[in-house]
Design a protein around this motif. Structure first.
Motif, mmCIF file in Angstrom:
data_model
loop_
_atom_site.group_PDB
_atom_site.id
_atom_site.type_symbol
_atom_site.label_atom_id
_atom_site.label_comp_id
_atom_site.label_asym_id
_atom_site.label_seq_id
_atom_site.Cartn_x
_atom_site.Cartn_y
_atom_site.Cartn_z
ATOM 1 N N ALA A 165 90.009 57.335 51.250
ATOM 2 C CA ALA A 165 91.351 57.589 50.723
ATOM 3 C C ALA A 165 92.364 56.722 51.451
ATOM 4 O O ALA A 165 92.324 56.589 52.678
ATOM 5 N N LEU A 166 93.264 56.137 50.677
ATOM 6 C CA LEU A 166 94.322 55.288 51.219
ATOM 7 C C LEU A 166 95.661 55.989 51.051
ATOM 8 O O LEU A 166 95.999 56.441 49.951
ATOM 9 N N PHE A 167 96.417 56.086 52.127
ATOM 10 C CA PHE A 167 97.753 56.675 52.096
ATOM 11 C C PHE A 167 98.757 55.576 52.467
ATOM 12 O O PHE A 167 98.705 55.047 53.576
ATOM 13 N N PHE A 168 99.629 55.236 51.519
ATOM 14 C CA PHE A 168 100.639 54.215 51.755
ATOM 15 C C PHE A 168 101.972 54.905 52.053
ATOM 16 O O PHE A 168 102.436 55.731 51.266
ATOM 17 N N PHE A 169 102.589 54.534 53.167
ATOM 18 C CA PHE A 169 103.839 55.181 53.555
ATOM 19 C C PHE A 169 104.831 54.142 54.049
ATOM 20 O O PHE A 169 104.472 53.017 54.416
ATOM 21 N N SER A 170 106.084 54.528 54.056
ATOM 22 C CA SER A 170 107.141 53.669 54.592
ATOM 23 C C SER A 170 107.838 54.392 55.737
ATOM 24 O O SER A 170 107.897 55.629 55.763
ATOM 25 N N SER A 171 108.354 53.631 56.664
ATOM 26 C CA SER A 171 109.072 54.186 57.806
ATOM 27 C C SER A 171 109.888 53.089 58.452
ATOM 28 O O SER A 171 109.492 51.908 58.430
ATOM 29 N N GLU A 172 111.028 53.459 59.007
ATOM 30 C CA GLU A 172 111.873 52.478 59.666
ATOM 31 C C GLU A 172 111.333 52.102 61.047
ATOM 32 O O GLU A 172 111.749 51.101 61.623
ATOM 33 N N ASP A 195 102.958 56.644 65.386
ATOM 34 C CA ASP A 195 101.661 56.979 65.976
ATOM 35 C C ASP A 195 101.058 58.115 65.145
ATOM 36 O O ASP A 195 101.416 59.289 65.313
ATOM 37 N N PHE A 196 100.153 57.767 64.233
ATOM 38 C CA PHE A 196 99.631 58.769 63.305
ATOM 39 C C PHE A 196 98.167 59.132 63.595
ATOM 40 O O PHE A 196 97.452 59.612 62.707
ATOM 41 N N ARG A 197 97.716 58.915 64.802
ATOM 42 C CA ARG A 197 96.313 59.190 65.130
ATOM 43 C C ARG A 197 95.941 60.661 64.923
ATOM 44 O O ARG A 197 94.885 60.969 64.354
ATOM 45 N N GLU A 198 96.781 61.562 65.362
ATOM 46 C CA GLU A 198 96.488 62.984 65.185
ATOM 47 C C GLU A 198 96.556 63.377 63.711
ATOM 48 O O GLU A 198 95.794 64.239 63.248
ATOM 49 N N LEU A 199 97.461 62.744 62.978
ATOM 50 C CA LEU A 199 97.573 63.012 61.542
ATOM 51 C C LEU A 199 96.288 62.612 60.826
ATOM 52 O O LEU A 199 95.800 63.340 59.946
ATOM 53 N N VAL A 200 95.727 61.466 61.195
ATOM 54 C CA VAL A 200 94.485 61.001 60.573
ATOM 55 C C VAL A 200 93.357 61.993 60.822
ATOM 56 O O VAL A 200 92.563 62.299 59.916
ATOM 57 N N LYS A 201 93.270 62.523 62.019
ATOM 58 C CA LYS A 201 92.227 63.503 62.337
ATOM 59 C C LYS A 201 92.335 64.733 61.429
ATOM 60 O O LYS A 201 91.321 65.253 60.934
ATOM 61 N N ASP A 202 93.567 65.183 61.204
ATOM 62 C CA ASP A 202 93.774 66.342 60.329
ATOM 63 C C ASP A 202 93.344 66.031 58.889
ATOM 64 O O ASP A 202 92.703 66.855 58.221
ATOM 65 N N LEU A 203 93.695 64.850 58.415
ATOM 66 C CA LEU A 203 93.370 64.462 57.037
ATOM 67 C C LEU A 203 91.857 64.308 56.844
ATOM 68 O O LEU A 203 91.320 64.673 55.797
ATOM 69 N N VAL A 204 91.188 63.763 57.854
ATOM 70 C CA VAL A 204 89.732 63.626 57.778
ATOM 71 C C VAL A 204 89.073 64.995 57.693
ATOM 72 O O VAL A 204 88.132 65.209 56.918
ATOM 73 N N SER A 205 89.557 65.941 58.465
ATOM 74 C CA SER A 205 88.974 67.283 58.455
ATOM 75 C C SER A 205 89.189 67.986 57.123
ATOM 76 O O SER A 205 88.396 68.847 56.729
ATOM 77 N N ILE A 206 90.256 67.622 56.407
ATOM 78 C CA ILE A 206 90.560 68.264 55.123
ATOM 79 C C ILE A 206 89.805 67.599 53.974
ATOM 80 O O ILE A 206 89.162 68.272 53.157
ATOM 81 N N PHE A 207 89.854 66.258 53.903
ATOM 82 C CA PHE A 207 89.285 65.550 52.760
ATOM 83 C C PHE A 207 87.825 65.142 52.957
ATOM 84 O O PHE A 207 87.168 64.715 52.005
ATOM 85 N N LYS A 208 87.324 65.226 54.190
ATOM 86 C CA LYS A 208 85.919 64.937 54.477
ATOM 87 C C LYS A 208 85.521 63.526 54.022
ATOM 88 O O LYS A 208 84.477 63.320 53.400
ATOM 89 N N MET A 209 86.344 62.552 54.315
ATOM 90 C CA MET A 209 86.059 61.161 53.971
ATOM 91 C C MET A 209 86.853 60.244 54.886
ATOM 92 O O MET A 209 87.678 60.711 55.685
ATOM 93 N N ARG A 210 86.584 58.950 54.787
ATOM 94 C CA ARG A 210 87.347 57.986 55.577
ATOM 95 C C ARG A 210 88.799 57.970 55.112
ATOM 96 O O ARG A 210 89.080 58.028 53.912
ATOM 97 N N ILE A 211 89.700 57.881 56.080
ATOM 98 C CA ILE A 211 91.128 57.878 55.785
ATOM 99 C C ILE A 211 91.755 56.614 56.372
ATOM 100 O O ILE A 211 91.503 56.261 57.522
ATOM 101 N N GLU A 212 92.566 55.932 55.543
ATOM 102 C CA GLU A 212 93.332 54.781 56.023
ATOM 103 C C GLU A 212 94.804 55.006 55.710
ATOM 104 O O GLU A 212 95.157 55.324 54.568
ATOM 105 N N LEU A 213 95.663 54.843 56.726
ATOM 106 C CA LEU A 213 97.100 54.921 56.535
ATOM 107 C C LEU A 213 97.671 53.517 56.640
ATOM 108 O O LEU A 213 97.384 52.800 57.608
#
Length: 310
Positions: free
Chosen positions: A152-159, A163-181
């Protein structure tokens, strides 16, 4: 276009150069590069990114239409793309821009793509909930599940950098697949979301071309536009894309016209060129005797490095 914008911005209040894009080197295809006989323009629907593709020698369906979907390799993995049409006269396409179609999409691919669209819609609120939980400054622009692999690819914008390392861990645990931000720029965000520009038409980056060269203040000056940031910037907050693809025409047109500021002697008076309008092919002059004239550009003749009016 010089009469459209009324007032210049105050340079002390705003630095208009902040609206410019970063420069990059644009390598053209080169004279030695021979384009394939069969070349198609396609688009990745999740990002509206245009791609150029050709078919392998053993490809059964040589002729594709704008109703067809194909499987192509992308920077993230194999995915589905929609054929927009055949490219008859390619210009400025690099050899590295052309990819080879894997195969034509079948009914199973189309069904899986539709299922992934539903998953992507469901992923939006999950992502936003986790972003709020981690108190991150992120705006989700698009979600995409790859067609042929669990990713799964998540495209985001920010000024700022995030640091989204912890966010990625949460998303992996939910979707059970590779996650790229992927953090994207404001132009990419506008291209994906789409919308209407100040001209009332869809964004250029979304409907004209997603591969426009960088836009600069110099382009606005060449087109006689007053440097009002509210008028020459798009919804994304950067300079209007149309300044870029119209710039070449203005540059070519001005080569055959006198420049502003030069003096010409006409009707017994010294005149200074105050405005050059390439679109109307008209040139304004102000004379020492107070006269203001507007003369067709075709009456200006260059002889021995000097301009005169015929």
């Amino acid at each position: 276009m010089s009469d459209i914008f009324e007032q210049d911005i105050d340079r002390e209040e705003e630095n208009i150069e902040d609206l410019e894009d970063d420069e990059y080197s644009q390598d053209e295809g080169g004279e030695s590069f021979v384009y394939p006989d069969i070349l198609y323009k396609a688009a990745l629907e999740y990002s509206r990114e245009g791609i150029f593709c050709t078919v392998p020698k053993n490809f059964k369906n040589k002729e594709l239409t704008d109703e067809d979907y194909v499987i192509v390799p992308t920077r993230y993995g194999k995915d589905l793309a929609k054929i927009l049409g055949k490219t008859e006269h390619p210009v400025g396409i690099k050899q590295s821009d052309i990819i080879t179609i894997e195969r034509k999409a079948n009914e199973e691919d189309i069904e899986r793509f539709a299922e992934n669209k539903k998953k992507e819609e469901d992923a939006f609120p999950v992502f936003k909930e986790k972003v709020a939980l981690h108190k991150l400054d992120m705006k989700l622009v698009a979600v995409h599940f790859l067609l042929e692999e669990p990713k799964a690819l998540f495209f985001f914008s920010s000024e700022n950098r995030v640091d989204f390392r912890e966010l990625v861990k949460d998303l992996v645990s939910i979707f059970k697949m590779r996650i790229e931000l992927r953090q994207i720029g404001v132009r990419d965000e506008s291209r994906i979301i789409g919308g209407l520009g100040v001209c009332g038409r869809p964004y250029c980056c979304s409907c004209v071309s997603d591969r426009l060269p960088p836009v600069s203040i110099k382009m606005a000056k060449e087109q006689n536009l007053s440097l009002n940031s509210m008028k020459i910037s798009g919804q994304c907050g950067r300079l209007l894309c149309c300044l870029s693809y119209e710039s070449k025409w203005y540059s070519e047109a001005r080569k055959n016209l006198p420049q502003e500021g030069i003096h010409v002697f006409y009707d017994g008076t010294d005149f200074k060129i105050s405005d050059v309008n390439p679109i109307r092919s008209m040139i304004k002059l102000s004379g020492e005797d107070g006269r203001l004239l507007e003369i067709p550009a075709k009456r200006f003749i260059r002889e021995k490095g000097r301009w005169r009016i015929n």
